[in-house]
Design a protein around this motif. Structure first.
Motif, PDB file in Angstrom:
ATOM      1  N   GLU A  47      28.759  31.271  47.025  1.00 24.30           N
ATOM      2  CA  GLU A  47      29.588  30.093  47.273  1.00 24.30           C
ATOM      3  C   GLU A  47      31.031  30.298  46.818  1.00 24.30           C
ATOM      4  OE1 GLU A  47      27.884  26.674  45.473  1.00 24.30           O
ATOM      5  OE2 GLU A  47      25.964  26.844  46.522  1.00 24.30           O
ATOM      6  N   VAL A  48      31.252  31.321  45.983  1.00 24.75           N
ATOM      7  CA  VAL A  48      32.574  31.572  45.421  1.00 24.75           C
ATOM      8  C   VAL A  48      33.323  32.580  46.283  1.00 24.75           C
ATOM      9  CG1 VAL A  48      33.828  32.525  43.439  1.00 24.75           C
ATOM     10  CG2 VAL A  48      31.848  31.040  43.070  1.00 24.75           C
ATOM     11  N   LEU A  49      34.558  32.237  46.641  1.00 24.58           N
ATOM     12  CA  LEU A  49      35.389  33.117  47.467  1.00 24.58           C
ATOM     13  C   LEU A  49      36.532  33.738  46.669  1.00 24.58           C
ATOM     14  CD1 LEU A  49      35.551  30.841  50.637  1.00 24.58           C
ATOM     15  CD2 LEU A  49      34.123  32.878  50.295  1.00 24.58           C
ATOM     16  N   VAL A  50      36.938  33.095  45.583  1.00 26.21           N
ATOM     17  CA  VAL A  50      38.026  33.603  44.746  1.00 26.21           C
ATOM     18  C   VAL A  50      37.839  33.071  43.329  1.00 26.21           C
ATOM     19  CG1 VAL A  50      39.544  31.669  45.378  1.00 26.21           C
ATOM     20  CG2 VAL A  50      40.540  33.777  44.495  1.00 26.21           C
ATOM     21  N   LEU A  51      38.268  33.862  42.349  1.00 27.61           N
ATOM     22  CA  LEU A  51      38.180  33.458  40.944  1.00 27.61           C
ATOM     23  C   LEU A  51      39.584  33.252  40.376  1.00 27.61           C
ATOM     24  CD1 LEU A  51      35.452  35.041  41.493  1.00 27.61           C
ATOM     25  CD2 LEU A  51      35.427  35.545  39.048  1.00 27.61           C
ATOM     26  N   VAL A  52      39.719  32.238  39.550  1.00 25.56           N
ATOM     27  CA  VAL A  52      40.934  32.020  38.764  1.00 25.56           C
ATOM     28  C   VAL A  52      40.545  32.106  37.298  1.00 25.56           C
ATOM     29  CG1 VAL A  52      42.759  30.391  38.110  1.00 25.56           C
ATOM     30  CG2 VAL A  52      41.992  30.528  40.501  1.00 25.56           C
ATOM     31  N   ILE A 100      40.598  38.198  41.843  1.00 23.95           N
ATOM     32  CA  ILE A 100      40.759  37.382  40.642  1.00 23.95           C
ATOM     33  C   ILE A 100      42.240  37.096  40.435  1.00 23.95           C
ATOM     34  CG2 ILE A 100      40.425  37.246  38.141  1.00 23.95           C
ATOM     35  CD1 ILE A 100      38.066  39.160  38.437  1.00 23.95           C
ATOM     36  N   ILE A 101      42.587  35.808  40.390  1.00 25.48           N
ATOM     37  CA  ILE A 101      43.952  35.384  40.114  1.00 25.48           C
ATOM     38  C   ILE A 101      44.064  35.112  38.615  1.00 25.48           C
ATOM     39  CG2 ILE A 101      45.747  33.668  40.564  1.00 25.48           C
ATOM     40  CD1 ILE A 101      44.304  33.054  43.220  1.00 25.48           C
ATOM     41  N   ALA A 118      44.111  43.475  34.241  1.00 25.10           N
ATOM     42  CA  ALA A 118      42.884  43.696  35.013  1.00 25.10           C
ATOM     43  C   ALA A 118      42.682  42.662  36.120  1.00 25.10           C
ATOM     44  CB  ALA A 118      41.672  43.704  34.082  1.00 25.10           C
ATOM     45  N   MET A 119      43.499  41.612  36.123  1.00 23.97           N
ATOM     46  CA  MET A 119      43.451  40.655  37.230  1.00 23.97           C
ATOM     47  C   MET A 119      43.983  41.342  38.492  1.00 23.97           C
ATOM     48  SD  MET A 119      42.662  37.871  35.337  1.00 23.97           S
ATOM     49  CE  MET A 119      42.991  37.164  33.696  1.00 23.97           C
ATOM     50  N   GLU A 191      50.557  24.959  40.503  1.00 23.88           N
ATOM     51  CA  GLU A 191      50.667  24.669  41.939  1.00 23.88           C
ATOM     52  C   GLU A 191      50.559  25.954  42.760  1.00 23.88           C
ATOM     53  OE1 GLU A 191      54.290  22.571  42.631  1.00 23.88           O
ATOM     54  OE2 GLU A 191      53.656  20.784  41.491  1.00 23.88           O
ATOM     55  N   GLU A 192      51.221  27.006  42.289  1.00 19.77           N
ATOM     56  CA  GLU A 192      51.209  28.273  43.023  1.00 19.77           C
ATOM     57  C   GLU A 192      49.836  28.942  42.945  1.00 19.77           C
ATOM     58  OE1 GLU A 192      53.265  31.007  45.499  1.00 19.77           O
ATOM     59  OE2 GLU A 192      53.800  29.015  44.748  1.00 19.77           O
ATOM     60  N   VAL A 193      49.192  28.862  41.787  1.00 15.09           N
ATOM     61  CA  VAL A 193      47.839  29.422  41.635  1.00 15.09           C
ATOM     62  C   VAL A 193      46.879  28.725  42.603  1.00 15.09           C
ATOM     63  CG1 VAL A 193      45.835  29.548  40.097  1.00 15.09           C
ATOM     64  CG2 VAL A 193      48.093  30.228  39.262  1.00 15.09           C
ATOM     65  N   GLN A 194      46.953  27.405  42.669  1.00 12.40           N
ATOM     66  CA  GLN A 194      46.078  26.657  43.559  1.00 12.40           C
ATOM     67  C   GLN A 194      46.343  26.996  45.019  1.00 12.40           C
ATOM     68  OE1 GLN A 194      43.517  24.760  42.755  1.00 12.40           O
ATOM     69  NE2 GLN A 194      43.037  24.123  44.856  1.00 12.40           N
ATOM     70  N   ALA A 195      47.620  27.102  45.365  1.00 10.00           N
ATOM     71  CA  ALA A 195      47.980  27.413  46.758  1.00 10.00           C
ATOM     72  C   ALA A 195      47.467  28.790  47.167  1.00 10.00           C
ATOM     73  CB  ALA A 195      49.495  27.337  46.931  1.00 10.00           C
ATOM     74  N   LEU A 196      47.626  29.776  46.273  1.00  9.47           N
ATOM     75  CA  LEU A 196      47.152  31.116  46.597  1.00  9.47           C
ATOM     76  C   LEU A 196      45.630  31.153  46.669  1.00  9.47           C
ATOM     77  CD1 LEU A 196      47.678  34.118  47.079  1.00  9.47           C
ATOM     78  CD2 LEU A 196      47.629  34.454  44.593  1.00  9.47           C
ATOM     79  N   ALA A 197      44.962  30.456  45.758  1.00  6.05           N
ATOM     80  CA  ALA A 197      43.491  30.427  45.763  1.00  6.05           C
ATOM     81  C   ALA A 197      42.978  29.842  47.073  1.00  6.05           C
ATOM     82  CB  ALA A 197      42.972  29.630  44.570  1.00  6.05           C
TER      83      ALA A 197
END
Length: 250
Positions: A47-52, A100-101, A118-119, A191-197
């Motif tokens: 269900e996970v497509l990207v990690l923050v 991973i962001i 490592a991100m 905001e930028e982290v959310q947009a990229l995710a």
């Protein structure tokens, strides 16, 4: 909150993993183990497509390993286990099949620099100065070294490792490739982290998996390499030089 934790949420394909410790997010072994396990398990969730990955608090992303645990090491086995903590988190991020962001909101020291390195894509605020302070204790950034060197090269790595007393600006870290962007405020960062995710959630998961493997090619030996580095640090932490240094800091 004042109690240490690792927690995560999953929303619309985005897994947000947050760690915290009241001592400036300096991480003891149990929190590092939980962080590594959470990254591994979340990365395997279909269900996970990207990690923050982020930390709690305002001005410190991660102050490295727990100083309290560091000064309590009594033999090489304990030392190796202690220094394996960050190695396991770095390897969990390396093996994760999802991007991973990294969200770095403040200063980061020692092992924390290794986490940021490592991100797959790390963004920060103007408060996010970095420092590799290990040589001050007579140890050296052996465990995080491969991750940091992979991101900023031998020249950048040697500069901050040798100049172990100095913080380097987030702009320096951006110019070297550790950070991709530096923002004025945490709000802009978020905001930028959310947009990229959200953007990454629209990519083909199979293509992301293949690209992740491509980006990390040449690191297949890191399970063994970082363990060997942990042994070096575990031996050095017992040296008379380091013991004397730790007494002063204590």
């Amino acid at each position: 909150m004042t109690q240490p934790y690792v927690k995560h949420t999953i929303e619309k394909g985005i897994a947000t993993i947050e760690f915290f410790h009241p001592a400036h997010n300096s991480l003891p072994g149990d929190i590092l183990a939980k962080l590594a396990n959470t990254i591994t398990e979340t990365g395997q969730n279909d269900e996970v497509l990207v990690l923050v990955v982020k930390s709690g608090g305002d001005r410190t992303f991660c102050a490295g390993a727990s100083f309290k645990e560091l000064i309590s090491i009594e033999n090489e086995q304990e030392g190796e286990k202690f220094f394996s903590g960050f190695a396991n988190v770095i390897n969990a991020m390396r093996k994760c099949p999802k991007f991973i962001i990294g969200r770095v909101q403040g200063k980061t020291v020692g092992g924390g620099v290794g986490l940021a390195a490592a991100m797959d894509y790390t963004m920060a605020t103007k408060f996010s100065a970095i420092k590799l302070s290990e040589l001050n204790l007579g140890i050296g950034p052996f465990v995080v070294g491969p991750a940091v060197q992979r991101k900023i090269g031998v020249s950048g790595m040697s500069q901050i490792a040798i100049d172990a007393n100095s913080f380097y600006s987030p702009e320096w870290a951006r110019d070297k490739g550790l950070f991709t962007k530096v923002f004025e405020t945490t709000e802009e960062l978020d905001e930028e982290v959310q947009a990229l995710a959200e953007q990454l959630c629209g990519y083909n998961p199979e293509a992301v998996k293949e690209m992740k493997q491509m980006f990390w090619r040449g690191t297949e030996n890191w399970d063994e390499l970082l363990q060997e580095r942990a042994k070096i640090s575990g031996r050095l932490v017992l040296s008379s030089f380091t013991k004397e240094k730790l007494k002063r800091f204590k």
